[in-house]
Structure formats: structure tokens, C-alpha cells
Design a protein around this motif. Structure first.
Motif, PDB file in Angstrom:
ATOM      1  N   GLU A   1      -0.574   5.617  -9.615  1.00 35.00           N
ATOM      2  CA  GLU A   1       0.006   6.861  -9.144  1.00 35.00           C
ATOM      3  C   GLU A   1       1.086   6.515  -8.124  1.00 35.00           C
ATOM      4  OE1 GLU A   1      -3.065   9.256  -7.499  1.00 35.00           O
ATOM      5  OE2 GLU A   1      -4.281   9.314  -9.361  1.00 35.00           O
ATOM      6  N   CYS A   2       2.112   7.423  -8.030  1.00 39.71           N
ATOM      7  CA  CYS A   2       3.194   7.163  -7.058  1.00 39.71           C
ATOM      8  C   CYS A   2       3.841   8.477  -6.638  1.00 39.71           C
ATOM      9  CB  CYS A   2       4.237   6.217  -7.637  1.00 39.71           C
ATOM     10  SG  CYS A   2       5.103   6.900  -9.092  1.00 39.71           S
ATOM     11  N   VAL A   3       4.584   8.403  -5.545  1.00 40.53           N
ATOM     12  CA  VAL A   3       5.338   9.592  -5.107  1.00 40.53           C
ATOM     13  C   VAL A   3       6.826   9.364  -5.296  1.00 40.53           C
ATOM     14  CG1 VAL A   3       3.597  10.403  -3.500  1.00 40.53           C
ATOM     15  CG2 VAL A   3       5.285   8.740  -2.707  1.00 40.53           C
ATOM     16  N   GLU A   4       7.170   8.119  -5.420  1.00 45.69           N
ATOM     17  CA  GLU A   4       8.539   7.723  -5.748  1.00 45.69           C
ATOM     18  C   GLU A   4       8.422   6.616  -6.789  1.00 45.69           C
ATOM     19  OE1 GLU A   4      10.657   6.565  -2.300  1.00 45.69           O
ATOM     20  OE2 GLU A   4      10.248   8.412  -1.191  1.00 45.69           O
ATOM     21  N   LYS A   5       9.518   6.259  -7.367  1.00 45.88           N
ATOM     22  CA  LYS A   5       9.498   5.268  -8.446  1.00 45.88           C
ATOM     23  C   LYS A   5       8.865   3.961  -8.008  1.00 45.88           C
ATOM     24  CE  LYS A   5      12.429   3.012 -11.882  1.00 45.88           C
ATOM     25  NZ  LYS A   5      11.568   3.349 -12.981  1.00 45.88           N
ATOM     26  N   SER A   6       9.193   3.471  -6.771  1.00 47.84           N
ATOM     27  CA  SER A   6       8.733   2.154  -6.336  1.00 47.84           C
ATOM     28  C   SER A   6       7.692   2.238  -5.232  1.00 47.84           C
ATOM     29  CB  SER A   6       9.928   1.317  -5.867  1.00 47.84           C
ATOM     30  OG  SER A   6      10.596   1.979  -4.806  1.00 47.84           O
ATOM     31  N   LYS A   7       7.161   3.381  -4.928  1.00 54.87           N
ATOM     32  CA  LYS A   7       6.184   3.517  -3.861  1.00 54.87           C
ATOM     33  C   LYS A   7       4.879   4.057  -4.444  1.00 54.87           C
ATOM     34  CE  LYS A   7       5.866   4.973   0.950  1.00 54.87           C
ATOM     35  NZ  LYS A   7       6.588   5.631   2.062  1.00 54.87           N
ATOM     36  N   CYS A   8       3.901   3.087  -4.598  1.00 54.04           N
ATOM     37  CA  CYS A   8       2.614   3.455  -5.207  1.00 54.04           C
ATOM     38  C   CYS A   8       1.735   4.157  -4.194  1.00 54.04           C
ATOM     39  CB  CYS A   8       1.887   2.208  -5.686  1.00 54.04           C
ATOM     40  SG  CYS A   8       2.781   1.237  -6.918  1.00 54.04           S
ATOM     41  N   THR A   9       0.936   5.033  -4.706  1.00 57.10           N
ATOM     42  CA  THR A   9      -0.146   5.611  -3.913  1.00 57.10           C
ATOM     43  C   THR A   9      -1.507   5.107  -4.423  1.00 57.10           C
ATOM     44  OG1 THR A   9      -0.206   7.541  -5.365  1.00 57.10           O
ATOM     45  CG2 THR A   9       1.179   7.681  -3.373  1.00 57.10           C
ATOM     46  N   LYS A  10      -1.512   4.492  -5.613  1.00 55.88           N
ATOM     47  CA  LYS A  10      -2.743   3.921  -6.212  1.00 55.88           C
ATOM     48  C   LYS A  10      -2.320   2.848  -7.211  1.00 55.88           C
ATOM     49  CE  LYS A  10      -7.014   5.282  -8.579  1.00 55.88           C
ATOM     50  NZ  LYS A  10      -7.750   6.397  -9.216  1.00 55.88           N
ATOM     51  N   CYS A  11      -3.077   1.727  -7.230  1.00 57.01           N
ATOM     52  CA  CYS A  11      -2.724   0.586  -8.114  1.00 57.01           C
ATOM     53  C   CYS A  11      -3.522   0.650  -9.418  1.00 57.01           C
ATOM     54  CB  CYS A  11      -3.012  -0.725  -7.406  1.00 57.01           C
ATOM     55  SG  CYS A  11      -2.045  -0.961  -5.900  1.00 57.01           S
ATOM     56  N   ILE A  12      -2.946   0.010 -10.409  1.00 58.28           N
ATOM     57  CA  ILE A  12      -3.625  -0.044 -11.732  1.00 58.28           C
ATOM     58  C   ILE A  12      -4.798  -1.001 -11.697  1.00 58.28           C
ATOM     59  CG2 ILE A  12      -3.320  -0.738 -14.145  1.00 58.28           C
ATOM     60  CD1 ILE A  12      -0.421   0.225 -13.941  1.00 58.28           C
ATOM     61  N   SER A  13      -4.583  -2.205 -11.109  1.00 62.08           N
ATOM     62  CA  SER A  13      -5.603  -3.250 -11.126  1.00 62.08           C
ATOM     63  C   SER A  13      -6.673  -2.982 -10.094  1.00 62.08           C
ATOM     64  CB  SER A  13      -4.953  -4.610 -10.879  1.00 62.08           C
ATOM     65  OG  SER A  13      -5.931  -5.613 -10.850  1.00 62.08           O
TER      66      SER A  13
END
Length: 1293
Positions: free
Chosen positions: A642-654
Motif C-alpha cells: 500500500e502507498c500514498v504516493e508512487k514511491s512512499k509505501c505505507t505497507k510492504c509486500i514481503s
């Protein structure tokens, strides 16, 4: 009186046909039975004469052999005459001296019968075939059907009767033929039926026939014969015998005799006459096409015109006792329809036979108008009245023409008015049929139609006709096509295209043409059925089948591909969509939905329906505005869930990750990643010892500072240290290089090893150990070594080299002789012998077998036996298929496969003469031995024993492994089958209780190894002999005379027979015993245990007896030699005389030991044949040695008392010596031509020897018979002298 009553009773049968040929003359033979079964003389009777016509005489019709009378079917009667289930055929016959057919009736080869006369036996012959059942010719006894003698014959009443599947033949009143059948005779509708014969291949039968009759009663023949004598002459006065018995009963002329003159050229009185149709007096019988002139015996005799001529005048004049009759004839028409006819003109009638059929101007006959008749119109009542409505007809009810005008004949009865006319029955007047209304085809009055002229129209209720539905027309409807068809979709119409109403319901009239389906209905044009327009699915405003719409009722909907309608994209509705507003709009985010806010699909890609309202972006995507466009959801960085901007994650996949301050993903401490963190398991766990790492199992930083990074992975203590429970490093004990604990080493220093006990200290193990308990006790061994007595030794085939077990080999080589004998040489002797089954010999395209011989443990010989010649360059291969082969030095065989090329070789072909001898030798041997034994009953049996001794040694020769030819082997086996006694032991012993006989015995012909089954025939002889002892004992008590008893018979039998039985059975017992001992016991179940134990014990006993017989005989005879020489020692000679009685014993003790040598030779022969098959040269040498010793013994001592017995025994021993010598040749590498001659010599020598021994046995028989004859004469003379003395004493007294 009783005779008359009996005949009246019999007359109850119906007469079917009767020809009175004694008073019936002309081409047509009148049937006097009243059934009109008239006959025809010859083939035809109309207009011309037939060469097959019979001659008419005053004693009946004469048949000349080619003439005949044809009963129906014929030219006169065109219907078949069928015989009933019971019938009799009767005829009075006067035959000339000839034979042939009187009558026959033929349907096919399965259904026919005939009556004939046989001149050879003067008998009646009947052939009667019923439904394929043919017993052949049935003949009566001799002279039951006599013939003429110098123009004077005998009248015989011949009768054939068929009743209840039985055929009876009567000659006069005598039953002379009687035969019953299984199948019934059923007469057929079509057949050939002749009196006389037209069959040219049958003999010509010349005879007179006075009467011929057929009845349905078996006793009607008695109506034509009288058993009383008669002196009345039925023919010309003085032409008959003075009396006759039996007499002829003529139904018309009375009872009496008929002339027996058999000369057809004379009348009955003997006067010759010239004739063309017969002879009755000096005036002959003649007729032409128009007249017949007859000379008759009686004015009442029947005279007929030929064929279809009719009589005009008949004048009879009395000339003494002869009546001359002039018959005037004219030709009637071909169907006998004339009552009178024009005299000299062919086929012209003056008047007709039928009363309602006058002759017309053409002199032909036709029924009057209103009458009908079936041709020919030959009777008064031939013309019958027609039905009342008929003007003319050809049947009772069916008219040809009608009385009424405008009427036509009905197909069943009378007439009908023509179409367009009506009338009331009966239509008997010319105006009975009146015209209908102009539109009527038929009518019941002048206005009301029954049917209409126009097709497709129907009558109106008041007047005329109207067009039917689906047709139109303009009045008047007076033509057949006045009503034309409407268009096919119209129920009613005004023209060919414009409908008034439609055929189909739910359809309306199209203004242009035909009809169309109403709204919400569908159908396939044309709409010609009531249900052509069917209702659409409820959601359709229009459709093309029951479920598929073309337009929908609801707005914002479209036709579904399967059924009904669906709301358009962006709309939803609840089925059925049967109102105009059924489909409503979805929420803005929805591409498709199930309710206003519940989306099923979203407009934006990479989004999914929200549980509450509208849609949300997928994981890894974000949005900056409403999701009303396809690209409203924008992709995050690849590692973001999940993210709020293209390069700023709020949650990781791994998993196992954390975010840094910039919103980037990274693995937590103790985990590492090898690739970007774009999968769930991208962060992998480090080794448990690692605090941080960048791969597994290598650490970057250890968790404990006291550990060092291990190159193998993780962290470890330094060498010589171990990790304790507190994860601290402690030193190992002094013997360990590495350890797990202070007392448990992992690796040892220097050459120490870890023992297998729980101590795990390092110690020094014994050699070849892979594990040990101590320095002197191994628990496991290295590869290719085996633990024995707590130490390790290299396995068999391996040797110890530098504390390792390495394989040790020995080799084999192959060579081939000129005869293609294959030799395998091993570099070291074999520890265990190989058998034939261990070798696989393959020769391409050659049929063969082979035998294995072991020269010594290092040399094996394979001798192939070929059945065909070996061409040049024939390849072969040998494989030793046994898994492991060891030498005496414990080496393993390295090479087991060999290949080579055979030498070109010509194979011995079995000599045809040898083949014939082999095939006959079994029977010959049985005859020779049985004859010799039979001869020995009255003479010395030694000659028979000598023959059996020779046969026994030769017949067992093939038991060895000598490569004898097939012919010799078959010959040897066949001559040994002289014992014809069967073995009963199969009932007591299981042939499969032991394994199969060893290979040579099985090839020889033994079916089983079980001793008692093989010894069965000899056992039968032994048991029978024992059972004879009581009878011989009783015989020993019989006195032949005052001084003679059979005592000697009993004592000789008790000892002599059983010793001789053992002598002759010794060889068989030895072989049977050893074959049993070489086998393996297979049945170990309790049911066979006692049987098997008894059998085994008996075999051991017999084996002991077999081995001990020679020394026991030698020792016992040596100890009792003085008694042996003493001929007065009767007791000793009674018991053991059969062993020595044949010999002179004049050259010392050794000269008496022939049977000791006999048993010794056979013992060694048995052992050699069974146990020395792998040493053929030793085997053959041993047999030759003992055979030579036997010959030398006989030549030197000449022990036999009788010269001819000595010759027989010596010839047998020389024959065995030569045969063993010839057999030795087959072990040598000799040319084929020499071995072929050896084969012939072998068979010839054996046959010559057996012939000599048979001659000796015959000679011994002659000597025995002479001695017996002398004894009988001597005894007779003695009895005579005794009787004479008794007579003298009686006279003196």
C-alpha cells in the motif's frame, strides 16, 4: 356266405379310378369310377396318333415296353389326381417273359414309387421312397409273379397298399411284400404318373392289362378276385383254359377266366390279324380322323371317337358272335362345347351343349344376353342367369354391361349411376338414372349434391356446391378446377394472395400477402399450422425462438445470448425484466452492479468492489480522484503493498520487513534478501547463529562475540573446542580432533577410530574395520568385506590390498574342435562344478541340442547335437548365466561371454533302415523274449536268461552322456521294452512326490523318479509268484504214481524262482534306486509322510542289497564250496542250485563264480551310468574293462555244462563288448561317414546276436520236447508192465 358278407363290408371304400381295359377302346380311357379321372393312350390323343399308344385286344390293353397310359394330369383332364393317406392300387396283369415297370409315380428323388416285375426270380418288385427314406427295391419271394411259357401265360392280380407308414404288396391274395417306414408318404400336387413306362433306361416290360383300379380302402382288391375255380370264359369262346383259379371278377362282364394267349399279333382264339390299333378278331381295330371301325365282343362295349371328335352315328351289326360297330365322328370345337357338329368340317357346332347358348352364325357357342358361363360350355347348365341389373355379366353378381343408360357396373354387385346422375335401385330400366344439379358430381336428387364436380369443394345445404376453406372460386363450380387454392397461410381468402383469415392463431393478415405473427409471438414462415405463431419469452418484445429475444420490453436492456434479456452495462434489474423500467442505473464507480451501490465490476482497472459502496484500488495502487475512469488507480513502487504516493509505501509486500524514514521497505535484523522485496517471502531467515547476514548460512555478525564465523556456515568454536549448554566454547579431550562434548569425539587424531559403544572415545580399530568396539573387535566392515568372529575379512573373490578389499579375477578361454565340440578352459580350477543349465548356447538358424561333459575342474566340454548340416561361417555364442563363479583360489570369473564360428559340418542322418528297425524292435523284442520264456517251460531257461541279460545291458546304455546318434538311442530303448506287464503303483504313489529324474534319465524316457512306480511291473510278477506258492504246495501233495510226487516242484520253486528273480531284476533295481536317490523329495505334507518314509526306507534297503550282493555271493560260495561240489547235498542244491546248476565247476572255485562276476559287472555298470556322466571316457573305459573280463572268463573257464547255452552266453558277452567299443567311437573326433557306419554296425551286431540267442532257445525247446517225449514213453511202458503183472497175478490167483 361269410365271404360275401366280408366283401360287402370291404366295399365301403371309395373307388377313385377304374380303367376296364377289357371293354374300353379308343384314345381316351374312360374312368368307370365316376370321378372323371379319364386316361389317355400315349402322350397325345387329339388329331393324331402317338407312337406310344397301347394296342387294344379282346383280353385287355397290350403294353409293348414303350407304350403307356397317362392318368391325370393329361391332355384330357387338366387337373392332378392326388392320392389319399390310405390307398390301394390293383391291376390284373398277364406278362410276357420280360421284366420292367408296370406303373410308376414320381415327384422327385425323395418322393416316388414304382411297381416292377423281375424276370430273374419271377417276383414282384416295389420301390417306395417316402420323405427321403429309401429302403431300396423290395422283392417278393421267387415265382410269386410267373411269366408266359410258349405264348401261354398266367394272369396275376398285383396290389400295392399304403396305410399308416406301411407298404404291403399282394400277389393275388398272398401277402408277398411288407415294409414299414419312419416317415409318412404325403402325395404331392405335381408328379409324373404312368401305367407302363416312358423311361427308356428301364427294361422293356411287355404285358396285357385287363383292369387297373385305385381305391382309398386297403381291402378293395378283393372285389376283383375270386378264390373259387371258374370255367366261364370272359373272352372268345374256346380261348380260355378249361378252368382257372383264382378267377377274375370283372365289374361289367362278370366272374370267369380270360385268355392266356400272350401273342399280341393274335386275337384270343389264336387267329392272326392285321391292325393299326389292336387285334380282336380277323377284323382289326382301325380308325381315321373322321371314323372309327371297331370289332367288339358285345354290343354294349364302349366305343369312343378320338380326341375332341364326337359321335354322329353308331351302328352295331351282329356277325355270328362278333359285333361290328361303325362309329361316325365329327370334330367338335376344341373345348367339347358342341352338342352336334358339321360332319366333315373342323370345329363347327350345329347345336351347343348348354341350354342358354345357341350356336351362332360362326358355328360357335356363347351364352345368351343376361346369362354367363365358364368355358368350356360343355354341359346343359353351363349358362346361368346374371344379376337383375346386368345386361351382360361374367359372374353371378358382377355385370359387364348395365340395363340402365348412364349406369356402370359396380365392382361388387350390380350397377351404379354414372357421375352426374342419380337413381333408386334396382336400376332395371333404361331411364333409371336421372341428371343431377350442374355443380354435382353425384347427388341424391336434382338439387342436393352428394359430391361436387369441382375438387376442393363441398355440397351446400340447399343447392349446389361451395369452395372449401383455403380455396376460392367463382360460381358455377362446374369444372374440376373451379376451386383454386388460397395462399398457403390463409384459412380463407378472396384471391390467391389476399387472406381473409389466417390459419395460425396469434397471427394477423398482412396487407401485402399472407399473414404475420402478432407482437410477442414468433414463428417460421410459412405460418400454415394453427400453432405456427408461438409465444415469446416474457422479457421479449420480439423474438425468433422461445427463449431468444430480438428486442426487449425494458429500456436499457439487451437480448441475452442464452435466454431473455439482460440490463445494459451500468444498469441493474431484478428478473423478470418485463416492464419498461425494469433496468435502473448503477453507482458512478460501477461498471456493472447487482444493486445501486453494490458493484460487481469496476470502471477503473486495478480496482475492486468495496464492501460498502462503489470501488477501491487494489493493493499496490492508489488514487487521487473518484474511480470513474479506467486509469483512476495509479501503480505504487514494486515493493509496496500500500502507498500514498508512487514511491512512499505505507505497507510492504514481503513479511519480516520494516519501513525506513523515506517510506522504503527493508528486511528486519536476522533476515536477508537476495532480490527486491516484491514477493511475500523475499526476506529469508539467516542461520540461527547469525545476528546479520547477506546469504545463508554465512554470517556477517555472530550473535555471541565469543564465536567466530564458520566458513561452513553459522558460528562455531575453534578446533579442539566444543559448544557447551551455555553456548560457551570448552576444550575437547586429548584424543579428539573435533568433538561434540568432552566425552564424545566427532573426529579422531592420527590413525585412531571411534568405537561403536556409547563412550565415543577414539581408539585404534583392527584392519578392514569401518567401526569397532575395541582394538580387537570389529562391529562393521569396509566395502566388500564381511564380519567373521568379530574381525573383518575380504569377501570371496576379493583380496586385501593396503587395508582395502579389491576384486580378484580368474579367466576362461574357448576352443572348438573340427567336429564343433566346444571346450571351455578356466585359468584356475572351479570351486563348484557347473551344470548344463548354467550354459546358454545360441546358434543362429540351426536346430540343435547339446550335452555337457566335465573333463576336470578346469576344463568343460560342450558337445552340440545337430539335426541339420552346419554351413560355413555359422556364428555361435556361449553365455555362462550363473551369477557368481569362484575358483578354488577364491577368484571370481571375469569373462562369461564367448563368441565364435563353427566349422562346416555334415550331420549324420538317421539311416531309413535303422528307422524301420527302431519302429519294429519293441514288438520284436517282446515276441522274442516272450517266446524264449515260453520255450523255457519245457527246457533249460538259461538260453532265455542269456537273451534278457544281453538286452538289459544294451537298453540302459543311453543313460550315460555319450553322444550316441538318435537312431542308436531309440534302438537301445525300444528293445528293452519287452516287459508288457503294466505298473499298478500309480494308484498307490504320487508320481510327483519326488523331483523329475536327472537329465540323462529323463531323456532316456523315465517319467518319474519314484522307485515303486518304476519297479511296478516287476512287483506285479513278484506278487503273482508269491500267490502261486499255496497252489504249488497243493500240487506237491499229488501222487503221480506210487513213487512220484511233486515235492521237488515246491522246493525248486521256493528257492530257485526267487534267486532267478533277483538275478534278472538286479540291474533294474539298481537303476531305479539310484534315480530315486538322485531326486529331491517334493511332498512333505502329513498325508504323504508315511508313504514317503516307507518308500525311502525300502530304497535304502534295496540299495544296501544291491551293493552287497557280489561280495556276499563270493564269500558264501567260498565258504560252502565243498557242499557245492557235493552233488549228493540235496538240501544245498535245492536252495542255491539256480546259481550253480548250469556250470561244470571243473576248474576250481573261480570257475563257479560267473554270477559273482555277473553282479559285479552290473554294479559298476549302474554306478558308471548314473554317476560318471561328467567323465565319459572313464565311464566308457570302466564298461569296456568289465565286458572284456567277462569274455575272457567265459573263454578261459568255459563253465557251462551245455555247449549251446555256452554259445548263447558267450555271443551275448561278445556283443556287449563290441557294442561298448563302438559306443566309445562316438567320444572320439571321427568323420561323419565313419560314425554312420559305426551306427549301422552297432544295430546289426545286436540283431545278429539276439537272433543267435533266439535260435539257441529254439534248439533248447526241441531238446526239452524230446526228453519229455522219452519220459512219457518210459512212464507209459512202466505203467503197462505194472498192469500186466497185476493181470497175471489175478489169473494165477
Amino acid at each position: 356266405m361269410s365271404r360275401v358278407i366280408f366283401i360287402l363290408f370291404l366295399v365301403s371304400g371309395r373307388l377313385l379310378l377304374e380303367y376296364r381295359l377289357g371293354s374300353n377302346y379308343g384314345p381316351v380311357i374312360t374312368d368307370f369310377s365316376g370321378d372323371n379321372n379319364h386316361g389317355v393312350s400315349g402322350f397325345h390323343y387329339k388329331n393324331y396318333e402317338s407312337p406310344y399308344d397301347v394296342f387294344y385286344t379282346d383280353r385287355g390293353a397290350f403294353f409293348s415296353g414303350i407304350s403307356f397310359i397317362k392318368p391325370p394330369y393329361n391332355d384330357k383332364v387338366r387337373s392332378y389326381f392326388t392320392l389319399p393317406s390310405t390307398f390301394s392300387i390293383t391291376m390284373w396283369v398277364l406278362p410276357q417273359n420280360s421284366e420292367g415297370t408296370l406303373m410308376y409315380r414320381f415327384y422327385n428323388s425323395n418322393h416316388y414309387f414304382y411297381i416292377q416285375r423281375s424276370s430273374a426270380e419271377n417276383c414282384l418288385r416295389i420301390r417306395f421312397v417316402a420323405n427321403k427314406e429309401d429302403p431300396g427295391d423290395l422283392d417278393s419271394s421267387q415265382n410269386t409273379f410267373p411269366h408266359s411259357n410258349i405264348n401261354a401265360g398266367t394272369w396275376t392280380l398285383i396290389t400295392l397298399i399304403y396305410k399308416e407308414n406301411t407298404v404291403l404288396g399282394y400277389c393275388n391274395e398272398q401277402l408277398c411284400i411288407n415294409h414299414s417306414y419312419n416317415n409318412p408318404y404325403i402325395d404331392k400336387n405335381t408328379y409324373w404318373f404312368y401305367i407302363g413306362s416312358d423311361y427308356t433306361s428301364w427294361p422293356d416290360m411287355n404285358f396285357f392289362l385287363w383292369l387297373f383300379a385305385i381305391s382309398d380302402n386297403e381291402f378293395d382288391y378283393l372285389n376283383y378276385i375270386s378264390s373259387f375255380s371258374s370255367e366261364i370264359c370272359l373272352t372268345k369262346s374256346g380261348s380260355c383254359l378249361s378252368s382257372c383259379n383264382p378267377a377274375i371278377i370283372d365289374p361289367y362282364k362278370g366272374t370267369g377266366c380270360v385268355s392266356v394267349n400272350t401273342d399280341e399279333y393274335q386275337e384270343s382264339g389264336g387267329n392272326s390279324c392285321f391292325y393299326n390299333k389292336g387285334c380282336m378278331s380277323s377284323s382289326n381295330i382301325q380308325y381315321d380322323f373322321h371314323h372309327e371301325t371297331f370289332t367288339l365282343l358285345n354290343s354294349n362295349d364302349n366305343c369312343v371317337c378320338p380326341g375332341n371328335q364326337i359321335r354322329i352315328t353308331l351302328a352295331c351289326t351282329n356277325d355270328t358272335t362278333i359285333y361290328s360297330s361303325v362309329v361316325s365322328c365329327c370334330y367338335s370345337d376344341s373345348n367339347d362345347q358342341c352338342n352336334t357338329c358339321v360332319d366333315t368340317t373342323y370345329y363347327l357346332c350345329l347345336t351347343c351343349a348348354a341350354s342358354k347358348a345357341p350356336a351362332n352364325s360362326n358355328y360357335t357357342c356363347n351364352c345368351n344376353s343376361g346369362y354367363y358361363g365358364s368355358l368350356p360350355l360343355s354341359t346343359v347348365s353351363s349358362c346361368n342367369a346374371c344379376y337383375e341389373e346386368c345386361s351382360t355379366c361374367n359372374q353371378d353378381l358382377k355385370c359387364l354391361t348395365c340395363k340402365s343408360s348412364n349406369a356402370y357396373p359396380d365392382s361388387i354387385k350390380g350397377c351404379n349411376c354414372k357421375p352426374g346422375y342419380y337413381g333408386a335401385a334396382p336400376l332395371i330400366f333404361s331411364n333409371s338414372c336421372q341428371p343431377c344439379h350442374e355443380e354435382c358430381q353425384t347427388c341424391e336428387n336434382n338439387l342436393l349434391c352428394l359430391t361436387c364436380k369441382s375438387e376442393n369443394s363441398s355440397p351446400k345445404l340447399i343447392q349446389g356446391c361451395k369452395c372449401d376453406d383455403m380455396y376460392y372460386g367463382n360460381s358455377p363450380l362446374i369444372y374440376s378446377n373451379s376451386c383454386q387454392p388460397c395462399y398457403e397461410e390463409c384459412e380463407t381468402c378472396i384471391n390467391d394472395s389476399q387472406c381473409l383469415t389466417c390459419k395460425s392463431l396469434n397471427a394477423y393478415v398482412d396487407s401485402n400477402k399472407g399473414c404475420k405473427c402478432n407482437s410477442r409471438y414468433y414463428g417460421i414462415s410459412p405460418y400454415i399450422e394453427v400453432d405456427s405463431c408461438l409465444e415469446c419469452y416474457q422479457e421479449c418484445s420480439a423474438c425468433n425462438d422461445s427463449s431468444k429475444c430480438t428486442t426487449c420490453i425494458s429500456l436499457n436492456a439487451h437480448a441475452d445470448t442464452e435466454i431473455g434479456c439482460k440490463c445494459d452495462i451500468g444498469y441493474y434489474g431484478i428478473a423478470p425484466l418485463n416492464s419498461i423500467s425494469s433496468c435502473k442505473k448503477c453507482y458512478d464507480d460501477c461498471y456493472n452492479c447487482t444493486s445501486e451501490f453494490n458493484c460487481v465490476e469496476c470502471i477503473s482497472s486495478n480496482s475492486h468492489p468495496d464492501f460498502e459502496i462503489g470501488c477501491i484500488c487494489n493493493d499496490g495502487y492508489y488514487n487521487t480522484s473518484s474511480l470513474i475512469h479506467e486509469d483512476s488507480c495509479i501503480k505504487c513502487y514494486e515493493e509496496c503493498s500500500e502507498c500514498v504516493e508512487k514511491s512512499k509505501c505505507t505497507k510492504c509486500i514481503s513479511k519480516n520487513t520494516e519501513l525506513n524514514l523515506d517510506g522504503n521497505c527493508m528486511c528486519i535484523q536476522g533476515y536477508y534478501n537476495e532480490t527486491s522485496l516484491k514477493s511475500v517471502n523475499s526476506c529469508k531467515k539467516c542461520h540461527e547463529d547469525c545476528l546479520t547476514c547477506n546469504s545463508y548460512p554465512l554470517c556477517i555478525i555472530c550473535k555471541d562475540n565469543n564465536f567466530i564465523i564458520s566458513k561452513q556456515g553459522g558460528c562455531e568454536c575453534n578446533a579442539g573446542l566444543f559448544k557447551n549448554l551455555d553456548n560457551l566454547c570448552e576444550p575437547c579431550n586429548d584424543t579428539c580432533k573435533t568433538c561434540e562434548s568432552r566425552i564424545k569425539c566427532l573426529e579422531c587424531k592420527d590413525n585412531l577410530s571411534i568405537p561403536s559403544d556409547i563412550t565415543s572415545y577414539c581408539i585404534k580399530c583392527p584392519d578392514l574395520c569401518s567401526g569397532c568396539k575395541s582394538n580387537y573387535e570389529c562391529v562393521s566392515c569396509i566395502e566388500n568385506a564381511t564380519l567373521k568372529n568379530n574381525l573383518c575379512f575380504c569377501d570371496k573373490g576379493y583380496t586385501n590390498s593396503s587395508s582395502s578389499c579389491v576384486i580378484k579375477y580368474f579367466t576362461a578361454s574357448m576352443s572348438i574342435s573340427s567336429k564343433n565340440n566346444i571346450k571351455i578352459n578356466f585359468s584356475e580350477p572351479l570351486a563348484n562344478s557347473l551344470i548344463q543349465d548354467d550354459f546358454l548356447l545360441e546358434i543362429l538358424n540351426i536346430t540343435f541340442s547339446f550335452s555337457l561333459y566335465i573333463s576336470n575342474p578346469s576344463s568343460y566340454l560342450l558337445i552340440p547335437k545337430f539335426t541339420e548340416n552346419i554351413p560355413i561361417n555359422t556364428k555361435f555364442s556361449i553365455k555362462i548365466i550363473k551369477n557368481q563363479i569362484f575358483s578354488t583360489k577364491d577368484s571370481q570369473l571375469e569373462n562369461k561371454d564367448f563368441e565364435g564360428v563353427l566349422n562346416e559340418l555334415e550331420v549324420i542322418v538317421l539311416n531309413p533302415n535303422i528307422q524301420v528297425i527302431v519302429e519294429t524292435s519293441k514288438a520284436s523284442s517282446q515276441i522274442a523274449v516272450s517266446s524264449s520264456l515260453g520255450m523255457s517251460i519245457t527246457s533249460n531257461p538259461a538260453a532265455a536268461w542269456a537273451m534278457i541279460n544281453t538286452i538289459q545291458l544294451i537298453t540302459y546304455l543311453p543313460l550315460n552322456n555319450n553322444p550316441l546318434t538318435a537312431g542308436i538311442k531309440k534302438f537301445c530303448v525300444s528293445i528293452g521294452k519287452y516287459n508288457i506287464v503294466p505298473s499298478p503303483m500309480h494308484a498307490f504313489f504320487n508320481a510327483n512326490s519326488s523331483s523329475e529324474p536327472y537329465s540323462e534319465a529323463k531323456i532316456y524316457g523315465f517319467k518319474t523318479s519314484v522307485f515303486w512306480i518304476n519297479f511296478g511291473p516287476s512287483t506285479v510278477i513278484l506278487v503273482v509268484s508269491i500267490l502261486l506258492i499255496p497252489y504249488i504246495y497243493l500240487a506237491s501233495k499229488i501222487k503221480m504214481s506210487e513213487k512220484m510226487k511233486f515235492d521237488k516242484l515246491l522246493s525248486s520253486y521256493k528257492y530257485g524262482f526267487f534267486l532267478r528273480f533277483w538275478i534278472q531284476s538286479y540291474l533294474d533295481v539298481g537303476f531305479f534306486s539310484l534315480i530315486q536317490l538322485k531326486s529331491t523329495i517334493l511332498i512333505a505334507s502329513e498325508g504323504y509322510f508315511n508313504q514317503f518314509t516307507a518308500m525311502l526306507g525300502m530304497v535304502i534297503f534295496i540299495k544296501f542289497l544291491t551293493v552287497s550282493t557280489p561280495p556276499l555271493l563270493f564269500i558264501s560260495s567260498f565258504m560252502s564250496f565243498s557242499r557245492l561240489k557235493d552233488e549228493n547235498d540235496i538240501d544245498y542244491h535245492k536252495k542255491f542250485g539256480s546259481l550253480f546248476s548250469e556250470f561244470k565247476i571243473n576248474k576250481g572255485f573261480i570257475s563257479s563264480q560267473y554270477y559273482t562276476l555277473y553282479f559285479t559287472k552290473r554294479l559298476f555298470f549302474i554306478v558308471a551310468q548314473v554317476f560318471l556322466n561328467n567323465a565319459p571316457f572313464v565311464q566308457a573305459g570302466l564298461n569296456l574293462t568289465f565286458s572284456l573280463i567277462s569274455v575272457v572268463f567265459l573263454l578261459y573257464y568255459q563253465p557251462y555244462k551245455e555247449t549251446h547255452i555256452f554259445v548263447s552266453s558267450l555271443s551275448g558277452e561278445i556283443c556287449v563288448l563290441i557294442v561298448f567299443s563302438l559306443a566309445f567311437c562316438f567320444l572320439c573326433d571321427l568323420p561323419i561317414r565313419i560314425l554312420s557306419k559305426v551306427e549301422s554296425a552297432f544295430v546289426t551286431i545286436v540283431l545278429v546276436t539276439l537272433g543267435i540267442q533266439f535260435i539257441v532257445a529254439t534248439y533248447e525247446l526241441i531238446i526239452g520236447l524230446k526228453k519229455m517225449y522219452s519220459k512219457i514213453n518210459e512212464h507209459t511202458l512202466k505203467l503197462s508192465n505194472i498192469n500186466q503183472v497185476k493181470k497175471n497175478n489175478a489169473v494165477t490167483s
